[in-house]
Motif scaffolding. Structure first.
Motif, PDB file in Angstrom:
ATOM      1  N   LEU A 417     -18.118  -2.604  -3.815  1.00  0.00           N
ATOM      2  CA  LEU A 417     -18.357  -1.210  -3.607  1.00  0.00           C
ATOM      3  C   LEU A 417     -19.729  -1.005  -3.983  1.00  0.00           C
ATOM      4  N   PRO A 418     -20.780  -0.944  -3.253  1.00  0.00           N
ATOM      5  CA  PRO A 418     -22.124  -0.654  -3.609  1.00  0.00           C
ATOM      6  C   PRO A 418     -22.363   0.951  -3.921  1.00  0.00           C
ATOM      7  N   GLU A 419     -23.235   1.571  -4.633  1.00  0.00           N
ATOM      8  CA  GLU A 419     -23.650   2.813  -4.826  1.00  0.00           C
ATOM      9  C   GLU A 419     -22.159   3.741  -5.545  1.00  0.00           C
ATOM     10  N   ALA A 420     -21.623   2.971  -6.241  1.00  0.00           N
ATOM     11  CA  ALA A 420     -20.143   3.556  -6.903  1.00  0.00           C
ATOM     12  C   ALA A 420     -20.853   4.059  -8.066  1.00  0.00           C
ATOM     13  N   GLU A 421     -21.453   5.330  -8.102  1.00  0.00           N
ATOM     14  CA  GLU A 421     -22.116   6.027  -9.140  1.00  0.00           C
ATOM     15  C   GLU A 421     -20.642   6.530  -9.875  1.00  0.00           C
ATOM     16  N   ASP A 422     -19.823   6.804  -9.420  1.00  0.00           N
ATOM     17  CA  ASP A 422     -18.638   7.411 -10.466  1.00  0.00           C
ATOM     18  C   ASP A 422     -17.775   6.366 -10.834  1.00  0.00           C
ATOM     19  N   GLY A 423     -17.947   5.115 -10.314  1.00  0.00           N
ATOM     20  CA  GLY A 423     -17.518   3.916 -10.828  1.00  0.00           C
ATOM     21  C   GLY A 423     -16.015   3.830 -10.933  1.00  0.00           C
ATOM     22  N   LYS A 424     -15.375   3.954 -12.131  1.00  0.00           N
ATOM     23  CA  LYS A 424     -13.800   3.664 -12.114  1.00  0.00           C
ATOM     24  C   LYS A 424     -13.100   5.103 -11.952  1.00  0.00           C
ATOM     25  N   ILE A 425     -13.846   6.142 -11.998  1.00  0.00           N
ATOM     26  CA  ILE A 425     -13.182   7.437 -11.745  1.00  0.00           C
ATOM     27  C   ILE A 425     -12.172   8.011 -10.413  1.00  0.00           C
ATOM     28  N   SER A 426     -13.046   7.473  -9.173  1.00  0.00           N
ATOM     29  CA  SER A 426     -12.518   7.913  -8.186  1.00  0.00           C
ATOM     30  C   SER A 426     -12.084   6.870  -7.144  1.00  0.00           C
ATOM     31  N   ALA A 427     -13.117   5.738  -6.939  1.00  0.00           N
ATOM     32  CA  ALA A 427     -13.068   4.850  -6.010  1.00  0.00           C
ATOM     33  C   ALA A 427     -11.722   3.866  -6.191  1.00  0.00           C
ATOM     34  N   ILE A 428     -11.494   3.427  -7.399  1.00  0.00           N
ATOM     35  CA  ILE A 428     -10.556   2.680  -7.735  1.00  0.00           C
ATOM     36  C   ILE A 428      -9.199   3.195  -7.514  1.00  0.00           C
ATOM     37  N   PRO A 429      -8.664   4.199  -8.202  1.00  0.00           N
ATOM     38  CA  PRO A 429      -7.413   4.728  -8.101  1.00  0.00           C
ATOM     39  C   PRO A 429      -7.197   5.039  -6.503  1.00  0.00           C
ATOM     40  N   ARG A 430      -7.977   5.578  -5.805  1.00  0.00           N
ATOM     41  CA  ARG A 430      -7.744   5.731  -4.222  1.00  0.00           C
ATOM     42  C   ARG A 430      -7.481   4.821  -3.588  1.00  0.00           C
ATOM     43  N   ILE A 431      -8.243   3.626  -3.740  1.00  0.00           N
ATOM     44  CA  ILE A 431      -8.142   2.441  -3.173  1.00  0.00           C
ATOM     45  C   ILE A 431      -6.611   1.751  -3.448  1.00  0.00           C
ATOM     46  N   LYS A 432      -6.222   1.953  -4.661  1.00  0.00           N
ATOM     47  CA  LYS A 432      -4.995   1.441  -5.254  1.00  0.00           C
ATOM     48  C   LYS A 432      -4.101   2.157  -4.729  1.00  0.00           C
ATOM     49  N   LYS A 433      -4.035   3.312  -4.504  1.00  0.00           N
ATOM     50  CA  LYS A 433      -2.973   4.295  -4.016  1.00  0.00           C
ATOM     51  C   LYS A 433      -2.741   4.081  -2.376  1.00  0.00           C
ATOM     52  N   ALA A 434      -3.820   3.671  -1.851  1.00  0.00           N
ATOM     53  CA  ALA A 434      -3.552   3.641  -0.362  1.00  0.00           C
ATOM     54  C   ALA A 434      -3.003   2.065  -0.048  1.00  0.00           C
ATOM     55  N   ILE A 435      -3.342   1.092  -1.007  1.00  0.00           N
ATOM     56  CA  ILE A 435      -2.812  -0.247  -0.850  1.00  0.00           C
ATOM     57  C   ILE A 435      -1.195  -0.068  -1.242  1.00  0.00           C
ATOM     58  N   ALA A 436      -0.908   0.503  -2.327  1.00  0.00           N
ATOM     59  CA  ALA A 436       0.420   0.680  -2.893  1.00  0.00           C
ATOM     60  C   ALA A 436       1.004   1.329  -1.729  1.00  0.00           C
ATOM     61  N   ALA A 437       0.710   2.413  -0.977  1.00  0.00           N
ATOM     62  CA  ALA A 437       1.511   2.997   0.111  1.00  0.00           C
ATOM     63  C   ALA A 437       1.566   1.983   0.993  1.00  0.00           C
ATOM     64  N   GLU A 438       0.623   1.341   1.649  1.00  0.00           N
ATOM     65  CA  GLU A 438       1.005   0.489   2.577  1.00  0.00           C
ATOM     66  C   GLU A 438       2.143  -0.799   2.228  1.00  0.00           C
ATOM     67  N   ALA A 439       2.128  -1.198   0.928  1.00  0.00           N
ATOM     68  CA  ALA A 439       3.024  -1.841   0.566  1.00  0.00           C
ATOM     69  C   ALA A 439       4.391  -1.349   0.543  1.00  0.00           C
ATOM     70  N   GLU A 440       4.452  -0.102   0.248  1.00  0.00           N
ATOM     71  CA  GLU A 440       5.728   0.555   0.284  1.00  0.00           C
ATOM     72  C   GLU A 440       6.200   0.699   1.820  1.00  0.00           C
ATOM     73  N   GLU A 441       5.366   0.861   2.672  1.00  0.00           N
ATOM     74  CA  GLU A 441       5.654   0.957   3.998  1.00  0.00           C
ATOM     75  C   GLU A 441       6.176  -0.259   4.609  1.00  0.00           C
ATOM     76  N   ILE A 442       5.391  -1.443   4.124  1.00  0.00           N
ATOM     77  CA  ILE A 442       5.760  -2.773   4.612  1.00  0.00           C
ATOM     78  C   ILE A 442       7.293  -2.885   4.270  1.00  0.00           C
ATOM     79  N   ARG A 443       7.651  -2.661   2.863  1.00  0.00           N
ATOM     80  CA  ARG A 443       9.133  -2.958   2.473  1.00  0.00           C
ATOM     81  C   ARG A 443      10.060  -1.954   3.130  1.00  0.00           C
ATOM     82  N   ARG A 444       9.760  -0.792   3.644  1.00  0.00           N
ATOM     83  CA  ARG A 444      10.380  -0.086   4.253  1.00  0.00           C
ATOM     84  C   ARG A 444      10.812  -0.599   5.647  1.00  0.00           C
TER      85      ARG A 444
END
Length: 479
Positions: A417-444
């Motif tokens: 993630l280039p130019e990630a000026e806010d670093g760990k604040i917004s980008a990482i949790p957002r990506i984690k949330k999206a992947i976790a949601a997809e994993a839950e959809e796969i389980r369903r």
């Protein structure tokens, strides 16, 4: 005495000395012959319509900048426009004054073309003698011839130098297949050949249809870069709308560009064509000729030279894009259509280099997917690939257009993630949330499947200043 000066002036101007030395000697000889006063040779820049001092008996400190001024509305312009000398002599003077100030301006013409003026300021006890005026007029003709020959030689020499530089740079450019290295070479070569301070290169992203900045060369601060990129965007928009090129000589004087007067004085923007479309644009800003400390204007001749240089760049960019595309196809993961580890490693090194150069943050993320899929009608490997494919779609939908994602092993995805000026604040949790949601959809959707997701991440420069440290830190995976 007049004959002696005329002969001496001719000897000076026809000598084999460098033109600068001849002009200085001529000016000094004329000043001495007049009994004192100031003598200056001003040349006329036809592209910018400015006069600039080529030589003068005025004293200047070492390294003084070249003196320019607009021609419009000046006596020098009048002399050139009407092809005649101008003599200004004091009329009404105090009764006790026994001396008279005189200014003489002589046009320097060659083949009817204006090259400049000879300006003389002197003091006499009477009206300036007609005999002396005639001699100086004849000397100005000799000076015109010498200046014309010199300008023609300088122009030819500069043209040959630039052609040689273009050909030399072109050989290196054409032989470069690595796109990132190629763009860096094009940007630096363009600035060197055109004497530009800054270069911005944009390329078309086929997935988004946008022309994103792929290379920047210059020394602007972060705040100055943002303004420069807005200026570049305006020029690029005109090119994409059909303009063959954009030339702004002076932003402060041209309608529509005055809001950018403090960003850059001058720019030239040219498209890169290939395969029947505009592949990108190259824009150069602020021309600094040799030994000058303030920007002059790009000219139509500069634009033509720029176009010749970019003919090499066009061919090279087409070749590099094709090579990169073919190389990427060879190294794509079949299940997810994502690049594999080799591409990811190359991009990581490149993005770390860019982050260091521009002092920006960068985030490296690792996502591990453990898919526990029982055997059934479909093979375990096939169902595992299906899981990875679904997760890959979710990742790509979450990332920005210029972020990088690759399948770096059977169970892992890597993200840059280039130019990630806010670093760990917004980008990482957002990506984690999206992947976790997809994993839950796969389980369903596949009730017999268990999908576990673990993440690791590292930020440049906080967690490391090279790829090894960042990779080590990001491989510390957590649920």
């Amino acid at each position: 005495m007049p004959v002696d000066f005329a002969r001496k002036a001719g000897e000076i101007l026809r000598s084999g000395k460098p033109i600068e030395e001849r002009l200085r000697e001529f000016s000094g000889e004329l000043s001495d012959w007049l009994g004192g006063g100031t003598v200056s040779v001003l040349l006329f820049d036809r592209d910018s319509e400015d006069f600039y001092v080529r030589t003068s008996t005025l004293r200047a400190t070492p390294g003084a900048p070249e003196f320019h001024f607009p021609a419009e509305g000046t006596l020098e312009e009048l002399s050139l426009a009407e092809r005649r000398p101008i003599v200004l002599s004091e009329g009404k003077r105090p009764e006790n004054s026994r001396r008279r100030g005189t200014v003489l301006i002589f046009p320097l013409l060659a083949s009817g073309e204006p090259n400049g003026v000879l300006v003389v300021q002197t003091v006499t006890e009477w009206e300036f003698p007609e005999e002396k005026l005639s001699v100086v007029t004849d000397a100005a003709v000799l000076l015109s011839d010498a200046v014309e020959v010199s300008l023609r030689e300088e122009s030819a020499a500069l043209r040959m130098t630039k052609i040689a530089a273009i050909n030399e740079a072109g050989i290196n450019i054409i032989s470069t297949l690595d796109l990132s290295r190629l763009l860096k070479l094009v940007a630096t070569s363009a600035c060197l050949i055109l004497e530009a301070e800054t270069c911005v290169i944009r390329l078309l992203d086929p997935e988004t249809g946008k022309y994103g900045i792929r290379e920047y060369y210059g020394m602007k601060t972060e705040g100055e870069q943002k303004d420069l990129f807005l200026l570049d965007k305006k020029a690029v928009t005109l090119v994409l709308k059909g303009e063959p090129s954009v030339l702004v000589r002076d932003a402060s004087q041209e309608p529509g560009w005055q809001d950018f007067a403090g960003v850059a004085r001058t720019l030239a923007c040219v498209p890169l064509h290939g395969d029947g479309e505009i592949l990108g644009t190259v824009t150069i800003f602020d021309k600094f000729p040799h030994k000058t400390f303030f920007p002059s204007s790009f000219t139509t001749e500069d634009l033509a030279t720029f176009g010749k240089f970019l003919k090499y760049a066009e061919k090279a960019v087409v070749n590099a894009i094709a090579y990169e595309r073919n190389d990427r196809l060879k190294n794509l993961d079949e299940a997810t259509s994502l690049p594999t580890l080799k591409y990811f490693q190359e991009r990581l090194l490149h993005e770390i280099s860019r982050a260091k150069r521009f002092q920006r943050r960068l985030v490296l993320m690792i996502c591990e997917i453990q898919a526990h899929v029982p055997t059934g009608s479909r093979s375990r490997a096939g169902r595992a690939d299906w899981v990875m494919k679904q997760v890959a779609k979710a990742i790509r939908a979450t990332l920005r257009e210029y972020d990088v994602v690759a399948r770096i092993s059977e169970a892992k995805f890597g993200m840059i993630l280039p130019e990630a000026e806010d670093g760990k604040i917004s980008a990482i949790p957002r990506i984690k949330k999206a992947i976790a949601a997809e994993a839950e959809e796969i389980r369903r959707r596949a009730r017999d499947a268990r999908v576990e997701v673990r993440f690791g991440h590292a930020s440049f420069p906080e967690d490391g200043d090279d790829h090894e440290k960042l990779i080590f830190k990001s491989n510390i995976l957590k649920n």
